[in-house]
Design an enzyme around this catalytic site. Structure first.
Site: not given
Length: 492
Positions: A165, A191, A245, A255, A267-268, A302, A352, A385
């Site tokens: 998440l 997680k 992200s 992975y 879903e980025c 997002c 950032k 972004e």
């Protein structure tokens, strides 16, 4: 709509919260094997709780318990109506504890309490209930065959799911994952983002109270290397559903390739445009949607509209209305129900975001005032972004140029088109490469509409709607031969 309390009443609730501090594994709270870490209030820097973090040892144990629960079948093979009833009971428990969850979410994430109370909590409960109600109404299929065969096309739960998440919508993204996955019969290991673990842990406790069996829903707090990576690499995890992200999403693809080729749904990020054509009507209405789209949740969304692509003929009156409306948006204490923009999530993210701001817009502490910049299409502010309260305005000379610039991005999550011409609206919506395109409004559809992106905004499946169930199921064909081995005998 939920009636909001006073600032003092919310602070009183905050002072009485009993915050979870350990992982929720195999039906109960358990101390993790990893390092303890602090979860803090982004608005004040106050440590809310010391969380017992997890690591690969806990991941192995939780996966074993999830697999055991899945194979035993108390949940995975339960009649869909049985899972429905238990999930609806969970929704009732969440409704009963909604104020606790709302205040906990606001404290942990810096989100305004008005959003937690009126948007996040109701939508979270609605999502879980929607998928619960849908699960015993989804039919499998048979395919066309001759008289000598029958084929059944059936869905089966995929197995053990890792749900990773983000921190910007902790409860809503939890619901987007566990709603369809639990309804389908999967065992789920969540997680949460290390910045926002509290509400996921509390929901897991409520789920166990509702009757979800041990091992079916577990929550492992910790950072990416300690929990996310071991989940992604685990040979007995069947899929990972990730929201976050694009950079981290790519890691989960690696992975999967380095382990068991588990299914990955991403879903980025997004760099979402609002396109205002020269014939847009009711600019006050347009301004309301653009401001909400750009600055809701401090732009930490997002699908936030971070690019306003506006025709030169309507730019001046458009910007005047946006600036006037933005003056009503208050920045401050998230527990104050009058606050529209709360705190950014942490110091690293503040740094950032401030890296994109001009010197006069830097602000202090965890709060960043909303800012608007006139930019060109190739400016870094218009391409990267930012994930903060920053709206980039790009002036165009034609409607065709507006659509071209809207597509000039690595992302393709969401977009909006504002025009009075229906034909033009539909053609633009089809031309823009994004998973969701709204016309004369900002939004993501509703719980019945699939949500996800094109290009580097993600792939592998869609959240929300019936399509979300496809992520968490395997499709199986069962072919049955009905032909009679006795030649010439046509009856049983």
């Amino acid at each position: 709509m939920t009636d909001l309390l006073t600032h003092a009443e919310y602070r009183a609730i905050a002072g009485e919260l009993d915050l979870p501090r350990t992982a929720f594994i195999d039906g109960k709270y358990r101390a993790g094997s990893g390092d303890t870490f602090a979860t803090t209030n982004p608005a004040t820097g106050e440590v809310l709780a010391q969380i017992s973090g997890c690591n690969a040892v806990d991941v192995d144990f939780a996966v074993a318990k999830a697999r055991e629960a899945f194979e035993q079948g108390h949940w995975s093979r339960m009649h869909p109506s049985g899972r429905k009833e238990i999930l609806i009971k969970l929704c009732k428990l969440m409704t009963r504890n909604r104020r606790e969850l709302a205040v906990m979410e606001s404290l942990d994430s810096g989100k305004p309490i008005r959003d937690c109370e009126t948007i996040d909590i109701p939508e979270t409960i609605h999502c879980i209930k929607w998928h619960a109600e849908a699960v015993d109404k989804i039919y499998d299929q048979t395919s066309p065959t001759g008289d000598d065969a029958i084929s059944m096309i059936v869905r089966e739960p995929i197995g053990v799911v890792g749900a990773v998440l983000p921190w910007n919508f902790p409860l809503m993204m939890l619901a987007w994952k566990i709603g369809p996955s639990l309804a389908a019969g999967c065992s789920v290991i969540v997680k949460p983002a290390e910045q926002t673990s509290l509400t996921a842990l509390r929901v897991a406790e409520l789920a166990h109270e509702a009757g979800i069996p041990r091992g079916v829903l577990q929550v492992l707090p910790g950072d990416g290397p300690s929990v996310g990576e071991p989940l992604g690499l685990h040979m007995d995890v069947d899929m990972v559903s990730f929201t976050g992200s694009t950079e981290t999403g790519k890691r989960f693809l690696r992975y999967a390739a380095d382990s068991n080729l588990k299914k990955i749904v991403l879903e980025c990020g997004g760099k979402n445009p609002a396109v205002v054509f020269d014939d847009a009507e009711n600019l006050d209405h347009v301004a309301e949607h653009v401001v909400n789209a750009a600055f809701w949740n401090a732009g930490q969304n997002c699908s936030a509209t971070s690019r306003l692509i506006v025709h030169k003929d309507v730019k001046a009156p458009m910007m005047a209305r946006i600036e006037a409306r933005l003056r009503d948006w208050r920045v401050g204490d998230p527990l104050d129900p009058g606050t529209h923009i709360g705190a950014l999530i942490d110091a690293d993210h503040c740094q950032k975001v401030r890296g994109f701001l001009d010197a006069q817009d830097q602000g202090d502490g965890p709060f960043v005032n909303p800012v608007i910049y006139d930019v060109t299409a190739d400016d870094a502010k218009a391409r990267e972004e930012i994930f903060g309260p920053v709206l980039c305005v790009i002036e165009v000379a034609s409607n065709d140029e507006a659509v071209e610039i809207a597509n000039n991005t690595d992302y393709g999550l969401a977009a909006s088109v504002f025009t009075a011409n229906t034909r033009r609206a539909i053609r633009a919506a089809r031309a823009i490469r994004a998973g969701t395109v709204t016309v004369n409004c900002y939004g993501e559809g509703d719980m019945a509409t699939p949500f996800g992106g094109y290009k580097q905004s993600g792939f592998g499946g869609r959240d929300n709607g019936i399509h979300a169930h496809d992520q968490f199921t395997e499709l199986k064909t069962i072919w049955i031969d009905l032909s009679d081995p006795r030649e010439g005998d046509n009856v049983g």
